[in-house]
Design an enzyme around this catalytic site. Structure first.
Site, PDB file in Angstrom:
ATOM      1  N   ASP A 163      -1.317  -6.499  -1.945  1.00  0.00           N
ATOM      2  CA  ASP A 163       0.138  -6.820  -2.977  1.00  0.00           C
ATOM      3  C   ASP A 163       0.113  -8.012  -3.345  1.00  0.00           C
ATOM      4  O   ASP A 163       0.740  -8.908  -2.427  1.00  0.00           O
ATOM      5  CB  ASP A 163       1.229  -6.172  -2.311  1.00  0.00           C
ATOM      6  N   GLU A 194       6.495 -13.174  -8.335  1.00  0.00           N
ATOM      7  CA  GLU A 194       6.894 -11.797  -8.519  1.00  0.00           C
ATOM      8  C   GLU A 194       7.776 -11.128  -7.125  1.00  0.00           C
ATOM      9  O   GLU A 194       8.760 -10.627  -7.489  1.00  0.00           O
ATOM     10  CB  GLU A 194       5.727 -10.841  -8.684  1.00  0.00           C
ATOM     11  N   HIS A 303       3.481  -4.120   2.283  1.00  0.00           N
ATOM     12  CA  HIS A 303       4.334  -5.316   2.988  1.00  0.00           C
ATOM     13  C   HIS A 303       4.106  -5.310   4.196  1.00  0.00           C
ATOM     14  O   HIS A 303       4.898  -5.905   5.139  1.00  0.00           O
ATOM     15  CB  HIS A 303       5.990  -5.314   2.386  1.00  0.00           C
TER      16      HIS A 303
HETATM   17 CO    CO Z   1       5.292  -6.707  -3.155  1.00  0.00          CO
HETATM   18 ZN    ZN Z   2       3.280  -6.591  -5.980  1.00  0.00          ZN
END
Ligand code: CO
Ligand code: ZN
Length: 331
Positions: A163, A194, A303
């Protein structure tokens, strides 16, 4: 492509500190772009083509991490706050890396007791940066990202920062395959910040002023034990987003993506995500509004340092992105 993925996921770049990742990506895409620009916030804007529809493709360069706030007196322990959405149960004993390469280890209060079972707030955690010699090179204001090398298991790739470095890798590979050939004007934007609220994609979309937006990002899967029901699974193909907590994808964009996947024989699945959003939700509200969609790479354990993707899904996402922008767009 695996080499590029490894290079990108192992790079250091918590939100607001994307410069190393940006340099790596720039090196990869330079031969495949008509123009490259870095905007005032640090978004890397790579454009090919000049006619047709203006398409903005966004993949974010930043990753979650920690920001040290203060040093506990006479110790090598630093208190910190979160950069992005950390998962408390993934922190204890985990390693972070500072920009100079220093490795820190995260500890928590009451290690012999409640610290093992109930870790509610960030303020029970600290990071150990002691080196045994009393030096204090690392202090408040030096951010860190989680640290782990990439691993492979069959077609699975496991790493920190999938990610969204896997999204960056998909976009890099798409630029390579396009090789500057498109009837459209395609700006691939590798975005900043982001994870702290789509703060790069919004101003970038204002500047690019696209007709259509596409985010490339990971999405969670519903194929884990005793978890929320969700239709997306690892290995099920490119996930075409229908919506998430920040974004309702217009049916015209959905149909454009689905028809492309079917025409090109690309495995795909439809995605509705109830936790989180992507740069597409920032792009859609730029200027007078930009119809936007997203191609999501299914990812387990989002995450954590062990974000897991399947290479077949990654390939499907590249093929879909290339197919979408390499053909004339009528919407
Ligand atoms: Co993320
Ligand atoms: Zn992301």
């Amino acid at each position: 492509m695996k080499d590029v993925i490894k290079k990108l996921v192992e790079a250091w770049g918590p939100s607001g500190y994307e410069h190393h990742v940006r340099a790596l990506i720039r090196e990869e895409v330079e031969p495949y772009c008509d123009s490259i620009e870095v905007d005032p916030l640090g978004n890397l804007i790579c454009t090919v083509g000049s006619g047709g529809k203006k398409v903005m493709v966004a993949a974010h360069m930043d990753e979650i991490g920690i920001m040290p706030l203060f040093r506990e007196p006479n110790s090598g322990y630093l208190r910190f706050s979160n950069i992005g959405g950390l998962i408390q149960t993934s922190l204890l004993g985990n390693r972070v890396r500072f920009e100079d390469g220093t490795i820190g280890v995260i500890g928590a209060h009451d290690y012999f007791g409640a610290g093992r079972t109930t870790l509610a707030d960030y303020d029970v955690f600290f990071v150990d940066v002691s080196d045994g010699n009393g030096s204090d090179n690392i202090g408040p204001g030096n951010p860190a990202a989680f640290w782990r090398e990439m691993s492979e298991r069959g077609t699975r790739l496991i790493a920190k920062s999938m990610d969204d470095r896997i999204g960056c890798a998909v976009a890099v590979e798409a630029l390579r395959r396009l090789n500057k050939q498109t009837p459209n004007t395609v700006s691939v934007v590798f975005t900043v910040q982001e994870e702290v609220g789509l703060r790069g994609a919004r101003p970038a979309a204002y500047g690019v002023d696209p007709d259509i937006g596409i985010a490339i990002d990971v999405t969670s899967t519903g194929d884990m034990i005793k978890n929320q029901k969700m239709a997306v699974r690892l290995g099920g193909g490119a996930a075409i987003k229908l919506g998430d907590t920040g974004h309702v994808v217009p049916p015209s964009i959905r149909d454009w993506m689905v028809q492309r996947a079917e025409a090109d024989g690309i495995p795909y699945q439809l995605e509705l995500l109830t936790l989180g959003t992507t740069d597409a939700s920032g792009i859609q509200i730029a200027r007078a509004g930009v119809p936007s969609g997203a191609i999501s790479i299914p990812c387990r354990f989002v995450h954590t340092v062990s974000e897991t993707v399947d290479l077949r899904d990654v390939e499907a996402c590249v093929a879909l992105l290339v197919g979408l922008v390499a053909n004339p767009i009528e919407l």
